[in-house]
Design a protein around this motif. Structure first.
Motif, mmCIF file in Angstrom:
data_model
loop_
_atom_site.group_PDB
_atom_site.id
_atom_site.type_symbol
_atom_site.label_atom_id
_atom_site.label_comp_id
_atom_site.label_asym_id
_atom_site.label_seq_id
_atom_site.Cartn_x
_atom_site.Cartn_y
_atom_site.Cartn_z
ATOM 1 N N ARG A 11 0.649 -1.045 -0.056
ATOM 2 C CA ARG A 11 -0.152 0.021 -0.044
ATOM 3 C C ARG A 11 0.779 1.202 0.000
ATOM 4 N N ILE A 14 2.344 1.733 -3.693
ATOM 5 C CA ILE A 14 1.177 2.221 -4.496
ATOM 6 C C ILE A 14 1.017 3.897 -4.299
ATOM 7 N N ALA A 15 1.031 4.124 -2.839
ATOM 8 C CA ALA A 15 0.713 5.690 -2.601
ATOM 9 C C ALA A 15 1.686 6.526 -3.323
ATOM 10 N N ALA A 18 1.780 6.869 -6.814
ATOM 11 C CA ALA A 18 0.694 7.660 -7.312
ATOM 12 C C ALA A 18 1.007 9.132 -7.115
ATOM 13 N N THR A 22 1.587 11.811 -10.177
ATOM 14 C CA THR A 22 0.904 13.118 -10.241
ATOM 15 C C THR A 22 2.095 14.477 -10.475
ATOM 16 N N TYR A 61 -5.044 15.009 -0.041
ATOM 17 C CA TYR A 61 -5.036 13.484 0.545
ATOM 18 C C TYR A 61 -6.155 12.779 -0.419
ATOM 19 N N ASN A 63 -6.618 12.416 -3.090
ATOM 20 C CA ASN A 63 -6.263 11.915 -4.533
ATOM 21 C C ASN A 63 -5.030 10.881 -4.406
ATOM 22 N N ILE A 64 -4.877 10.394 -2.970
ATOM 23 C CA ILE A 64 -3.787 9.586 -2.889
ATOM 24 C C ILE A 64 -4.212 8.096 -2.142
ATOM 25 N N PRO A 65 -3.988 7.075 -3.043
ATOM 26 C CA PRO A 65 -4.681 6.062 -2.371
ATOM 27 C C PRO A 65 -4.166 5.707 -1.105
ATOM 28 N N GLY A 66 -4.939 5.317 -0.124
ATOM 29 C CA GLY A 66 -4.584 5.153 1.175
ATOM 30 C C GLY A 66 -4.625 6.104 2.127
ATOM 31 N N LYS A 68 -6.306 9.005 4.389
ATOM 32 C CA LYS A 68 -7.439 9.425 4.968
ATOM 33 C C LYS A 68 -7.366 11.007 4.742
ATOM 34 N N ASP A 108 -3.540 4.095 9.871
ATOM 35 C CA ASP A 108 -3.837 5.269 9.187
ATOM 36 C C ASP A 108 -3.184 6.514 9.474
#
Length: 318
Positions: A11, A14-15, A18, A22, A61, A63-66, A68, A108
């Motif tokens: 995770r 992945i973030a 991303a 961007t 935030y 727009n970013i996987p994971g 919150k 998180d």
């Protein structure tokens, strides 16, 4: 294979991917793709982001996987990439942090720390607003953190609890050197060079989960432990950053003096025949979030000047 959960570790990658995608889509320079410093802007201190110059890239935030979303007033909730100082130090600012009290678990709340570690960040500057427990501290004072007391952690609520991410750090990381001495020295040298007159202390930050402010008895307990300030953030981020081998610096803005005197005795008042009006207003002096934001705004100019000079000295050899 790592003893940590490889799916969870993925995770972070992945973030990070991303974020990089961007930045590239917005034609960010090579230096912005490899920020040197993560700056966490605490309550009322989001103005630190104003000292970035030249090209900047903002990534919400959402727009970013994971990631919150920040739910606290005064916390915008974005990553802001840019440069600071004449030396063009590449940084990424968390304009608004995530807290345990918002309903997020520690994984998180500290997720962004691990993501920027994957991006290559190796230095964390964490700022916060706090209550002054040390009776010599006044609202508007600053405190450089040289140690902390993790009250939730002592009770077993710790951000490193659970499977260890061996890819990032050891199972049992040391915290005796959590707040880097050389960084603290550079900060005070910058303050001396600038001639800043605002009172700046060095002391111990105490972490409580919040969101309620501390009771009078809790404040006396924290003072007896040796805590100089108390707040609802920073420590989980420092713990995870140190696990990721980041060097850490912490700065607290004292926004209020805590109330620690015992409340008046209703038993005594009854025995003496006093009314509530005669005893006085028990709400006087209690803390509010509006007070926190007000003090942050008042101190922002000094904080920004100091941070600009301090970060400008963070060379590649720092």
């Amino acid at each position: 294979m790592s003893s940590g959960d490889i799916t969870s570790y993925g995770r972070f990658e992945i973030a990070a991917r991303a974020i990089t995608d961007t930045l590239r889509s917005q034609n960010a320079s090579k230096s912005l793709l490899s920020p040197k410093v993560l700056i966490i802007c605490g309550s009322g201190l989001g103005g630190i982001a104003k000292i970035l110059h030249g090209e900047t890239v903002k990534i919400p935030y959402a727009n970013i996987p994971g990631f919150k979303e920040s739910t606290v007033s005064g916390h915008e909730g974005c990553l802001l990439f840019g440069k600071i100082g004449a030396n063009d130090v590449p940084v990424v600012c968390m304009v608004g942090r995530l807290h345990y009290y918002e309903g997020y678990d520690f994984a998180d709340a500290t997720f962004p720390i691990r993501v920027v570690a994957v991006l290559g960040v190796r230095l964390l500057i964490a700022t916060n607003a706090c209550g002054g427990v040390n009776e010599t501290y006044k609202p508007g004072d600053l405190m450089v953190i040289n140690d902390h007391i993790n009250l939730p952690g002592l009770a077993g609520n710790h951000p490193l609890r659970g499977p260890n991410f061996d890819e990032m750090g050891p199972r049992f990381p040391a915290m005796s050197d959590a707040y880097d001495f050389d960084l603290r020295l550079k900060f005070f040298n910058a303050v001396k060079k600038l001639g800043i007159e605002r009172s700046i202390h060095e002391g111990i930050y105490t972490y409580c989960c919040g969101p309620s402010f501390e009771t009078r008895a809790e404040c006396r307990l924290i003072r007896s432990f040796g805590g100089d300030t108390v707040g609802m953030s920073t420590v989980p981020e420092i713990l995870v950053a140190r696990h990721c081998s980041m060097r850490c610096f912490g700065l607290s803005l004292v926004t209020n003096n805590v109330l620690s005197d015992p409340p008046p005795s209703a038993r005594e008042a009854s025995a003496r025949g006093w009314t509530a009006e005669q005893v006085g207003n028990q709400s006087a002096g209690r803390t509010s979030h509006a007070e926190v934001l007000k003090e942050g705004q008042a101190a922002s100019e000094d904080v920004n000047v100091i941070m600009k000079a301090f970060i400008n000295e963070l060379t590649d050899n720092t």
